[in-house]
Design a protein around this motif. Sequence first.
Motif, mmCIF file in Angstrom:
data_model
loop_
_atom_site.group_PDB
_atom_site.id
_atom_site.type_symbol
_atom_site.label_atom_id
_atom_site.label_comp_id
_atom_site.label_asym_id
_atom_site.label_seq_id
_atom_site.Cartn_x
_atom_site.Cartn_y
_atom_site.Cartn_z
ATOM 1 N N SER A 175 -5.726 5.557 2.942
ATOM 2 C CA SER A 175 -6.040 4.693 4.249
ATOM 3 C C SER A 175 -5.930 5.637 5.430
ATOM 4 O O SER A 175 -6.699 5.654 6.441
ATOM 5 C CB SER A 175 -5.378 3.607 4.329
ATOM 6 O OG SER A 175 -5.409 2.498 3.012
ATOM 7 N N GLN A 176 -4.693 6.350 5.437
ATOM 8 C CA GLN A 176 -4.327 7.242 6.523
ATOM 9 C C GLN A 176 -5.414 8.519 6.623
ATOM 10 O O GLN A 176 -6.038 8.791 7.746
ATOM 11 C CB GLN A 176 -2.947 7.760 6.616
ATOM 12 C CG GLN A 176 -1.900 6.541 6.858
ATOM 13 C CD GLN A 176 -2.211 5.993 8.064
ATOM 14 O OE1 GLN A 176 -2.037 6.537 9.091
ATOM 15 N NE2 GLN A 176 -2.155 4.574 8.047
ATOM 16 N N GLY A 224 6.029 1.527 6.708
ATOM 17 C CA GLY A 224 5.904 0.106 6.064
ATOM 18 C C GLY A 224 7.244 -0.400 5.543
ATOM 19 O O GLY A 224 7.208 -1.305 4.858
ATOM 20 N N ALA A 230 3.871 0.840 8.773
ATOM 21 C CA ALA A 230 2.742 1.678 8.382
ATOM 22 C C ALA A 230 1.533 1.404 9.190
ATOM 23 O O ALA A 230 0.875 0.177 9.569
ATOM 24 C CB ALA A 230 2.176 1.212 6.713
ATOM 25 N N TRP A 258 -1.674 3.975 0.965
ATOM 26 C CA TRP A 258 -1.468 4.206 2.348
ATOM 27 C C TRP A 258 -2.049 5.692 2.655
ATOM 28 O O TRP A 258 -2.559 5.813 3.664
ATOM 29 C CB TRP A 258 0.074 3.936 2.651
ATOM 30 C CG TRP A 258 0.407 4.397 4.014
ATOM 31 C CD1 TRP A 258 0.484 3.493 5.160
ATOM 32 C CD2 TRP A 258 0.669 5.746 4.676
ATOM 33 N NE1 TRP A 258 0.724 4.199 6.371
ATOM 34 C CE2 TRP A 258 0.998 5.315 6.014
ATOM 35 C CE3 TRP A 258 0.910 6.928 3.891
ATOM 36 C CZ2 TRP A 258 1.421 6.430 6.799
ATOM 37 C CZ3 TRP A 258 1.384 7.875 4.959
ATOM 38 C CH2 TRP A 258 1.429 7.800 6.153
ATOM 39 N N PRO A 288 0.758 -1.132 -0.119
ATOM 40 C CA PRO A 288 0.014 -0.048 0.088
ATOM 41 C C PRO A 288 0.678 1.214 0.205
ATOM 42 O O PRO A 288 0.538 2.205 -0.552
ATOM 43 C CB PRO A 288 -0.942 -0.131 1.419
ATOM 44 C CG PRO A 288 -0.791 -1.652 1.598
ATOM 45 C CD PRO A 288 0.586 -2.283 1.036
ATOM 46 N N VAL A 289 2.107 1.147 0.471
ATOM 47 C CA VAL A 289 2.757 2.541 0.404
ATOM 48 C C VAL A 289 3.501 2.775 -0.913
ATOM 49 O O VAL A 289 3.555 3.666 -1.331
ATOM 50 C CB VAL A 289 4.198 2.352 1.737
ATOM 51 C CG1 VAL A 289 5.003 3.466 1.612
ATOM 52 C CG2 VAL A 289 3.400 2.056 2.993
#
Length: 596
Positions: free
Chosen positions: A102-103, A247, A234, A99, A93-94
Amino acid sequence: MLSPLDNPREPLIPRMFYRRVLLLGGLIAVGLALPALQLARLTLVKGDQLRDQAESKLISRAWRNTSRGKIVDRNGLVLAIDRPAYDIAVEYPVITGQWAFSQASARARRENRARWNELTAAQRQGEIDKWLPQYRLQLEAGWDEFCRLAGVSREEVEERKAAIMADVSRQAATVWERQRAIREDELNRGRELSEQVEVTTAQVARPIREQTAAHVILRNVEDKVAFRFPLEKAGSKTAPSPLILPGVSVIESGGREYPFDEYEVAIDRSSFPGPLKADGPVTIRVEGVGVHLVGWMRDRVFKEDQDRRPLRAVQPDGTIKLDRGGYMAGDSVGHWGLERSAEDSLRGERGLRVEQLDTGEVEFAPPKPGHDVQLTIDAKLQARVQALLNEQAGLTVVQPWQKNKAAVTGEHLSASAVVIDVASGEVLAMVSTPTFTRRQLREQPDSVFKDEKRLPLLNRAIARPYPPGSIVKPLMLCSAAAMGVWSPEQQVECTGHLLPDRPNLFRCWIFKPPFSTTHEAVFGHHLGASDALMVSCNIYFYTLGRVLGPERIGEAYRMWGVGRSATHPDLGLGDQFAGVAGPEAAAPASDRREMG
């Protein structure tokens, strides 16, 4: 008194109450039939599979790396070996940038916890968009810091990220298509053709393991580089520094090392041809020693690798079999030469730690190192032969006194040489030039793959057609004797040329200038098999060829392993030219610029 059956005017079920009860019962039966059928399908048909899936969620598996086997020469000198190193991996995801979303989504929920359920989809997206730029900037800053710590360019990292995303997308598409086909087959089993239904990929698409796992961005980095990275997971509860890439994980791995890739050889030139002869030795540094034979690795797993040896394979009974030597994204794979052909033997098996989350029970299977592979090659002899074919030695450089009309004076010719132990038949050296180093392959691949003039990738010892020359004379003699059409005691007169009235055609080499004589004159008698082999008399073997005839010559070649229809061993070194014999094809044209 008449029953309802005797009186057509009376209803079959005389009271409305009974009719309603039966109707309600029928509806209940129909309503329960579908769940009952689904329950039967899930328990009887797919019960084992679903149970395995449920139990798998209670199992935690952790893999341990193994070491690849060595490749050594006949004397035990190491040609390829694993060395301790580290890989730097980043969670998928990073890599994709997911990511940041999501964050931002998690932050928006926290900031609007009291009213989140009351917001519309557009309002929720608006709240997420407020925080998204912040996390995207954090990712960008993290990647810049990642490149600084690793000492690599951002362009190199972006290329690696793109390759990982493309590879994972291909794997996901393959998995989803297989699941779609299975699901569609299940739904259509027993249906009429007109009732067939189609299942779309979107209906079965679920994230695969590679879309959540960490992938290697930097491979085989030194200790001092690996220890620079502050590790931050992450999704950590503690807000990471804007300069730290989330991550990141440092993984123990093994880099492949080739100690004989470069080697210095001292060459004695006292026996060289006159103009090249010298009293003192010359030291020649040769590069890419044995690269055509040993081969090299690649850092990408192809679909055919995973198809050939999957990490997890579904058995016919629905159970899942784990292959600890199976391929995972980010693995190194033998790509050429013996690294490829001996892949399964060299590869070894990972260690596996399995923990039952419900009971705490732990099982551990230790890693199994790969097997070593020993060659018949003498590495130092291989390097010496390569040095003799090096431009610095001069033997493969066109000299003015050679008066070579097919090449330019000073040109460095391509060459190949094979040294064989006559008693055992073992290959002691197999050299092809020009060659290349693995560093060149890694840093300047076009100079290897796209050089259409010198073709350094080509192993000229086994993959290039050449006119056979005098090497086939003893083969033809043995074949003719085995076929019973020729006796070694038979003698032939060497007249210098085969055709009595055509002295310029099919001549013996001794009949040409500067000798201009015959073997008959040299020996003073006709030649038998021993004399003919000793002096390589063309006339003797021209006569032998006439006796054999084209069909038997073709058969003899095939007996010795020449030709597409012949049986010849696969050396495991890449492309091999099988040769042509008899009616298979016309004789291949020779390359006058090459020495074989």
